[in-house]
Design a protein around this motif. Sequence first.
Motif, short mmCIF file in Angstrom:
data_model
loop_
_atom_site.label_atom_id
_atom_site.label_comp_id
_atom_site.label_asym_id
_atom_site.label_seq_id
_atom_site.Cartn_x
_atom_site.Cartn_y
_atom_site.Cartn_z
N GLN A 235 54.19 15.54 34.03
CA GLN A 235 53.91 15.90 32.64
C GLN A 235 54.15 17.39 32.46
O GLN A 235 54.30 18.12 33.44
N ASP A 236 54.18 17.85 31.21
CA ASP A 236 54.52 19.26 31.00
C ASP A 236 53.36 20.06 30.41
O ASP A 236 53.57 21.10 29.81
N GLY A 237 52.12 19.57 30.60
CA GLY A 237 50.97 20.33 30.14
C GLY A 237 50.74 21.58 30.97
O GLY A 237 51.13 21.65 32.13
N VAL A 238 50.12 22.56 30.34
CA VAL A 238 49.81 23.82 31.02
C VAL A 238 48.30 24.05 30.96
O VAL A 238 47.67 23.76 29.94
N ALA A 239 47.73 24.52 32.06
CA ALA A 239 46.31 24.87 32.09
C ALA A 239 46.16 26.35 31.76
O ALA A 239 46.86 27.19 32.34
N LEU A 240 45.27 26.64 30.82
CA LEU A 240 44.97 28.04 30.46
C LEU A 240 43.55 28.31 30.92
O LEU A 240 42.61 27.64 30.47
N VAL B 131 49.90 27.12 35.51
CA VAL B 131 48.63 27.72 35.11
C VAL B 131 48.90 29.08 34.45
O VAL B 131 49.71 29.85 34.95
N VAL B 132 48.22 29.33 33.36
CA VAL B 132 48.20 30.68 32.80
C VAL B 132 46.82 31.26 33.05
O VAL B 132 45.82 30.75 32.54
N PHE B 133 46.77 32.27 33.90
CA PHE B 133 45.52 32.98 34.17
C PHE B 133 45.37 34.06 33.09
O PHE B 133 46.18 34.98 33.04
N PHE B 134 44.36 33.90 32.26
CA PHE B 134 44.19 34.87 31.16
C PHE B 134 42.94 35.70 31.44
O PHE B 134 41.82 35.21 31.33
N ARG C 129 48.85 18.53 24.70
CA ARG C 129 49.25 18.40 26.10
C ARG C 129 48.62 19.44 27.03
O ARG C 129 48.63 19.25 28.24
N ASP C 130 48.10 20.55 26.50
CA ASP C 130 47.55 21.59 27.38
C ASP C 130 46.04 21.39 27.55
O ASP C 130 45.42 20.59 26.85
N PHE C 131 45.46 22.14 28.48
CA PHE C 131 44.02 22.05 28.70
C PHE C 131 43.49 23.45 28.98
O PHE C 131 44.13 24.23 29.70
N VAL C 132 42.32 23.75 28.42
CA VAL C 132 41.78 25.11 28.49
C VAL C 132 40.47 25.12 29.26
O VAL C 132 39.63 24.22 29.08
N PHE C 133 40.30 26.10 30.12
CA PHE C 133 39.12 26.22 30.98
C PHE C 133 38.40 27.52 30.65
O PHE C 133 38.83 28.60 31.06
#
Lengths: 361, 345
Positions: free
Chosen positions: B140-145, B172-175, B71-75
């Motif tokens: 939806q409950d996806g989170v962008a990292l 969004v999680v800003f890492f 469900r999540d997506f990574v950038f």
Amino acid sequence: MSNSILEGRDAAGESTADDTVTNTAADSPASTTVMSMQQALNRALDEVLADNPKAVIFGEDCGRLGGVFRITDGLQAKHGAQRVFDTPLAESGILGMSVGLAMAGFHPIPEVQFDGFAYPAINQIVCQIARMNYRSRGTMPMPITLRVPSFGGIRAPEHHGESLEALFAHVPGLKVVSPSNPHEAYHLLKYAATRPDPVIFMEPKSRYWQKGEVDTARHDAGGGSPTGAKVMREGRHLTLVAWGAMVSRCLQVAELAAEDGIDIEVLDLRWLKPIDAEALAASVRKTRRAVVVHEAPLTSGLGAEVAQLITQSCFDTLKAPVERVTGFDVPYPSGDLEDEYIPNIDRILFGIQRVLEYKRG
Amino acid sequence: MDTLLPVASGGAAGPPTSDELRELYSLMVAVRHLDTSAIAWQRQGIIPGYAPELGQEAAQVGSGYAVDTTRDFVFPTYREMGVARTMGVDMVAYMSTHKATWHGGLYNPMESRLAPIQAVVAGSVLHAVGWAHGQTLDRQDGVALTYFGDGASSQGDVHEAMNFAAVMKAPVVFFVQNNGWAISVPTERQVAGGSVAARAAGYGIPAVKIDGDDVVAVLDATRRAFAHARSGNGPVLIEAMTYRRGPHSTSDDPGRYRSLDEERDGAGTDPLERLRQRLLADGIADEAFFAEALAAAKAEEEQIRTGIQALGSRPGTEMFDLVFQETTPALKAQAANWREESEHV
């Protein structure tokens, strides 16, 4: 394709001087109504939102206000604040966000409030939107329809009268289109907003309030391609090539020239990328003379591309080099000098004269 | 700044189990070995260039381990090989970008849940915000990292992304991997205000500054951040303090801007060694396990190297075919021209 368009457009020669409406009232089918370009664009967006639940409209002041030009007027109230929403005032943010929304399966229809404010978003437009389909090997299409109120003519502040078509057209991965009248605005926007590729939709802001007949049922009588150019007035002696607000001006010029017995064809390029090279060839093969008119500065403007395409296809039969009547290589001037900058009727007539009087050797 | 993020509800958070700790170690060894091997590949002429992430294994494996790829997506940027490996991306397809096969890499980003490799620093941070807002719109409950570094934090797009995300409460999680260096410029000449995490307060975004070389701390912070964002509380920022032990890329020469002493002092203890000591001290793993993990990493690297060496060039037609979904007459003509003229050579 041009021939089939021409057959269906016998009334073209009856256009009035100030607009590009080609159907007379008596000919109008039931699906035809008179509206301004602003209304036509608004209606097109309304229908796109209704047809595609994944279409979303956003930008600065697009929501409650309905946009500074009211193109999105009433759409938030009708379709909800999830579908039509205001963003913070940052163009790179708006366009960068569009990329992510497109990845998530949406069809973003962002607005950049004025042409000159596309510059702060150039990285997102050029390096991201234009390339993501390529970079991702076709797995992440960018169905983004970027609406840009464009060109000059409204006495606006600096950066509110720019013509960016050559810049956008030069970028691999972008398509560029500009409507010249309400009918074109309605159909081209509906077409652009259903494409799977990014399209820069350049709205001629000086024409927003001009009214014209819009036949919502059919785009091109005679079945022309929605991706092609369109003959707006048939003529035998010379082809005027234009787009956006310059089309109606060229139609005015054609009327004036007709008084002197000069029969001018006006070709609305519509798509600035890809350019309909076949339509250019078909028209100029017949007229053997061409003048291209645009508001953007001369050097490396799209007129050079048009001239080359014509030369390539019609070199043997051209009576004169293709002439360009354009803005100057100067920053877009203040309102007081705007009329000196934008090609006016006299300058276009001089351009026509230079071509007609051209002597070989 | 050291806002304590809420502990995740459900099974997503909590201290890692022994099995998870061993898996984290195995991943870090695999990443370390592939990363150092890639430098060798470049020296051997197998690939033209590489941007190593030596020293950032804990930050990358720990954060990537928190991702739910259903469900999540990574950038990513161009230095997230460790994240890609942790997410289970096809590593031959991933490393192909460094073979100059295809800029974005040959992996399928939609299936991998990893956006194409991004060469513009901070270029994809806004994409994460847009994708995350799409989750909100779709309920939806996806989170962008999204990953970026101390250097990228200078870019205006990072400001726009953090502001947009906070205004829209986007998940969004800003890492931030603060690895001390943006090529040759150290963090103190890059980041005003003490840290990137400190800036988050200006947007009302909860932030933590963590020891990015402690994989357990990284995993814990990222899991908490995901839980926070997934529950509709908006974005979170994590600044993982780490150290770029290697050069910026295989073309870089760190000797021109930092001494070996400075490198040693700045780098501190190797994150992989730290985890090893911890596992030993806690009796979770023994030397036999470490030897086995290294052997597996070597076998994996060999497989990936073989795959990379076997990769041919993509057909030139792809230059033209992948520009648009709906191609243009001009592109068709150029492709035909290219084909005709290249066949004469």
